[in-house]
Design a protein around this motif. Structure first.
Motif, short mmCIF file in Angstrom:
data_model
loop_
_atom_site.label_atom_id
_atom_site.label_comp_id
_atom_site.label_asym_id
_atom_site.label_seq_id
_atom_site.Cartn_x
_atom_site.Cartn_y
_atom_site.Cartn_z
N UNK A 1 0.84 -1.21 0.00
CA UNK A 1 0.00 0.00 0.00
C UNK A 1 0.87 1.26 0.00
N UNK A 2 1.97 1.22 0.73
CA UNK A 2 2.87 2.38 0.80
C UNK A 2 3.48 2.68 -0.56
N UNK A 3 3.83 1.64 -1.32
CA UNK A 3 4.37 1.84 -2.66
C UNK A 3 3.36 2.54 -3.56
N UNK A 4 2.11 2.11 -3.45
CA UNK A 4 1.07 2.74 -4.26
C UNK A 4 0.80 4.17 -3.84
N UNK A 5 0.81 4.41 -2.54
CA UNK A 5 0.52 5.76 -2.03
C UNK A 5 1.65 6.73 -2.32
N UNK A 6 2.89 6.30 -2.15
CA UNK A 6 4.04 7.18 -2.32
C UNK A 6 4.42 7.38 -3.79
N UNK A 7 4.12 6.37 -4.64
CA UNK A 7 4.58 6.44 -6.02
C UNK A 7 3.43 6.22 -7.00
N UNK A 8 3.25 5.00 -7.45
CA UNK A 8 2.12 4.69 -8.34
C UNK A 8 1.77 3.22 -8.19
N UNK A 9 0.66 2.82 -8.80
CA UNK A 9 0.19 1.45 -8.62
C UNK A 9 1.11 0.43 -9.29
N UNK A 10 1.76 0.82 -10.37
CA UNK A 10 2.58 -0.12 -11.13
C UNK A 10 3.79 -0.61 -10.33
N UNK A 11 4.39 0.26 -9.51
CA UNK A 11 5.59 -0.15 -8.78
C UNK A 11 5.28 -1.17 -7.69
N UNK A 12 4.01 -1.35 -7.38
CA UNK A 12 3.65 -2.35 -6.40
C UNK A 12 3.99 -3.76 -6.89
N UNK A 13 4.13 -3.89 -8.21
CA UNK A 13 4.48 -5.19 -8.79
C UNK A 13 5.91 -5.60 -8.43
N UNK B 1 10.83 3.27 -0.41
CA UNK B 1 11.75 4.08 -1.22
C UNK B 1 12.98 3.27 -1.65
N UNK B 2 13.51 2.45 -0.73
CA UNK B 2 14.66 1.62 -1.09
C UNK B 2 14.27 0.57 -2.13
N UNK B 3 13.05 0.06 -2.01
CA UNK B 3 12.56 -0.91 -2.98
C UNK B 3 12.51 -0.33 -4.38
N UNK B 4 12.04 0.91 -4.49
CA UNK B 4 11.96 1.57 -5.79
C UNK B 4 13.34 1.75 -6.40
N UNK B 5 14.29 2.22 -5.61
CA UNK B 5 15.64 2.46 -6.13
C UNK B 5 16.28 1.16 -6.62
N UNK C 1 9.82 -2.09 -20.57
CA UNK C 1 8.49 -1.50 -20.37
C UNK C 1 8.26 -1.15 -18.90
N UNK C 2 8.70 -2.03 -18.01
CA UNK C 2 8.51 -1.80 -16.58
C UNK C 2 9.30 -0.59 -16.10
N UNK C 3 10.44 -0.31 -16.74
CA UNK C 3 11.27 0.83 -16.34
C UNK C 3 10.51 2.14 -16.40
N UNK C 4 9.61 2.28 -17.36
CA UNK C 4 8.88 3.54 -17.51
C UNK C 4 8.05 3.87 -16.27
N UNK C 5 7.56 2.84 -15.60
CA UNK C 5 6.76 3.06 -14.39
C UNK C 5 7.61 3.57 -13.24
N UNK C 6 8.95 3.40 -13.35
CA UNK C 6 9.85 3.77 -12.27
C UNK C 6 10.57 5.09 -12.48
N UNK C 7 10.37 5.73 -13.62
CA UNK C 7 11.11 6.96 -13.91
C UNK C 7 10.82 8.05 -12.89
N UNK C 8 9.55 8.39 -12.73
CA UNK C 8 9.19 9.44 -11.77
C UNK C 8 9.39 9.00 -10.32
#
Length: 296
Positions: free
Chosen positions: A29-41, A91-95, A115-122
């Motif tokens: 839930x934190x990944x979705x709230x802080x970033x976007x739904x795609x990074x939850x994958x 945040x560490x997970x995203x990086x 394709x997945x990289x695009x969800x992580x740019x922002x």
């Protein structure tokens, strides 16, 4: 991280397992709230362990609520509300996930990773801005690891050290200022990172033989192209198991120095049983055991 740090469910009480899952869902839930739904994958159990560990040495009580999930909005499950430790782990997970996807694209030209990289740019920009020193530490460690791989480093400890230093960086949040606590967490992270890297390398031996990928286990133990993969695995298995067990012992000794406020049973289950069960699964599969043997 690779998702190897999991609890041994058979030895957990039902309440304890649900509590661990509440952290897993809380991090998701934190990944979705802080970033976007795609990074939850990109969520995995290793970062759940980090969130659980950091929260458990904190004196504050967790807040929990029953909520629906994007995969099952009707059935409500317990979810630990986001605290600073869960947020930090997100945040560490995203990086780390971003760099893993980037590496997959560079090495294998993996279209799904591209394709997945695009969800992580922002999200990456946001994470880099919030934790610039952590971003640089992770980037440098992965850069060193990449150099070792390109140079075909044939010493497992050198390659494992680069990933271990990365994990050491991740396991010490900047908001923890107590020097003793920093040293303990750093050593837990270092040894866990070393264990993950070596176990993953051993796990990938057969695949890397087929695909002719870099693998320090193959290089250090002088794999011969005429050697049967199973024969090679049998030949190196004992040395690999000894090295991994030694590293887990160091992880456990470091963990025992922490003043755990709560969730101690869950953490001990992961440290003492979950990691060793994961080794048994991988070493058991490498022996070519049958389904009946696995169930025993």
């Amino acid at each position: 991280m690779f998702g190897y740090v999991t609890p041994y469910k058979d030895e957990l009480k039902v309440r304890e397992y649900h509590w661990f899952k509440a952290y897993y869902c809380g991090l998701c839930k934190a990944l979705g709230k802080e970033f976007n739904q795609a990074v939850r994958m990109g969520l995995n159990y290793d970062f759940t362990f980090l969130a659980l560990l950091l929260s458990s040495i904190d004196g504050q009580d967790e807040k929990i609520n029953k909520e629906g999930c994007i995969t099952n909005p009707i059935k409500k499950k317990p979810v630990v509300w986001m605290n600073e430790h869960i947020q930090y782990s997100a945040y560490m997970s995203v990086i780390l996930t971003y760099f893993k996807l980037l590496d997959d694209w560079k090495d294998d030209r993996s279209i799904p990773s591209l394709f997945a990289l695009w969800a992580y740019v922002l999200p990456l920009r946001k994470a880099r801005k919030k934790y610039p020193e952590k971003y640089e530490g992770i980037r440098k460690s992965l850069g060193k690891l990449s150099e070792l791989e390109k140079a075909k480093c044939d010493i497992i400890d050198e390659s494992a050290d680069a990933f271990a230093v990365l994990m050491q960086e991740i396991f010490v949040p900047p908001y923890i200022t107590d020097e003793k606590m920093q040293r303990i967490l750093a050593w837990v992270g270092y040894n866990l990172g070393r264990w993950i890297y070596i176990l993953d390398a051993f796990h990938d031996v057969e695949t890397d033989i087929r695909q002719k990928n870099y693998n320090p286990v193959l290089l250090q133990y002088k794999y011969n192209v005429n050697e049967d993969a199973e024969a090679f695995i049998t030949r190196v298995k004992e040395q690999m198991e000894m090295s991994l067990t030694f590293t887990l012992d160091n992880t456990a000794k470091s963990f025992e120095l922490l003043d755990i406020e709560r969730n101690k049973a869950i953490l001990e289950n992961i440290i003492y049983m979950g990691t060793r069960d994961k080794m048994q699964q991988i070493f058991g599969r490498k022996r070519g055991c049958t389904k009946n043997e696995k169930s025993l």
